[in-house]
Design a protein around this motif. Structure first.
Motif: not given
Length: 368
Positions: A2, A121-125, A145, A147-148, A270, A312
């Motif tokens: 993360d 990107r895949e989902g939030g990852a 993971t 945040r941006f 994002y 965001r």
């Protein structure tokens, strides 16, 4: 893993953005598909006076100052010479500058993963692959993971596509040879306006008494021969190289150059774009290092606010549409230059450049 921010691309924009975010206490992962940063350099490395005044760059990595610019029409006859009272340009050792900037980023706490490919990107990852991938096995895929996500991955940015942001559509292509020269003579920036050599742009020689940078650029579909073949033809007659021996082996650079100005949508909830990915290049002169650093500094401020506030929506302040208004005149001149296809038109334009108003206008473009 993360992190706060993943920055994709360790060119000047990516290195600067990552280092500044690290200095502000954020957890940053910087990835680049190159195993070393000192290879595959694309930019000429010309820094203008304003950049040198406003950004701390190591003087030891900068060549001698240049005050003199010579503009040539087709045929190279009756050039126009402009001389500034101030030091206007210095050409950097870009390999050394990248190595220095990488160390600055590491010192700021940035994790630098070379030989690592951005896969999407895949989902939030954020998906990363390659032997340098953090935490991944050999040739494995790592999901990080973040945040941006920051796209500093060049003129044809994949990050821009994945974030649903704008992508460059107006591109030049350039090629350049660089080699050392014997000291001597006044450092000079030679620019040749000849659509047969550089359709829609320039051919150039920057000879600062340490290195010669010889290049051409233009719209790729308009080169009657390939850009490399055109560069070879230009190098045989290029001005500013009298008495200079060209070695057999030279450093070769090249790549796409966005000239459509800062893109309108360069940020979303994002992530955002910096450098060439954001179109942060002067539409007229294609000088990219000054707008690259200035836009990156703005991106750092916006990301810092978003990370600290948890909002965001703070990224909405990073608005390319608003920034484009500063480039209206240069965008108009870019469209005019794009329409010059014959040498007769280019030759005729030099009659205007030889007048006091023409010289003043050229000085504003080149020295401002």
């Amino acid at each position: 893993m993360d992190v706060d921010v993943v920055v994709v691309g360790a060119g000047l924009a990516g290195l600067y953005t990552a280092a500044e975010l690290g200095r502000r206490g954020h957890d940053v992962l910087l990835v680049d598909r190159r195993p070393v940063l000192t290879g595959a350099i694309r930019t000429t490395g010309i820094f203008v006076r304003r950049t040198l005044e406003d950004f701390a760059l190591p003087a030891a990595l900068l060549g001698p100052p240049i005050r003199r610019v010579v503009l040539y029409p087709p045929g190279l006859r009756r050039p126009v010479t402009l001389v500034s009272r101030r030091d206007e340009f210095r050409v950097a050792d870009m390999a050394g500058l990248y190595a220095w900037a990488a160390e600055e980023a590491r010192a700021a706490g940035v994790r630098l993963a070379l030989g690592t490919r951005y896969l999407g990107r895949e989902g939030g990852a954020v998906l990363l692959g390659g032997p340098g991938g953090p935490g991944g096995g050999p040739r494995g895929v790592t999901a990080v993971t973040a945040r941006f996500l920051v796209g500093a991955d060049g003129a044809r940015s994949r990050v821009a596509r994945d974030l649903g942001l704008d992508r460059n559509t107006r591109l030049l292509v350039g090629a350049e040879d660089v080699y050392p020269v014997a000291p001597g003579g006044e450092p000079t920036f030679h620019c040749v306006v000849d659509p047969s050599l550089a359709p829609g742009y320039l051919a150039w020689v920057v000879n600062d008494g340490q290195h010669a940078h010889v290049g051409v650029a233009g719209y790729p579909q308009r080169f009657t021969a390939g850009v490399r073949q055109t560069l070879g033809r230009f190098a045989a007659v290029a001005p500013g190289l009298a008495g200079t021996e060209r070695p057999r082996h030279v450093e070769r650079r090249g790549g796409p150059i966005p000239v459509g100005g800062v893109l309108r949508r360069i940020a979303g909830p994002y992530g955002l774009l910096v450098g060439d990915a954001a179109g942060a290049v002067s539409p007229l002169t294609a000088g990219g290092l000054d707008p690259c650093l200035r836009l990156s500094a703005h991106a750092v401020d916006v990301l810092d606010e978003a990370l600290r506030s948890g909002r965001r929506s703070a990224l909405a302040r990073y608005d390319g549409a608003a920034l484009r208004s500063r480039f209206r005149s240069r965008l108009a001149m870019r469209r005019a230059l794009a329409g010059v296809r014959g040498t007769a038109v280019a030759t005729g334009a030099f009659a205007g450049l030889r007048t006091p108003p023409g010289r003043a206008a050229a000085g504003r473009i080149l020295f401002a």
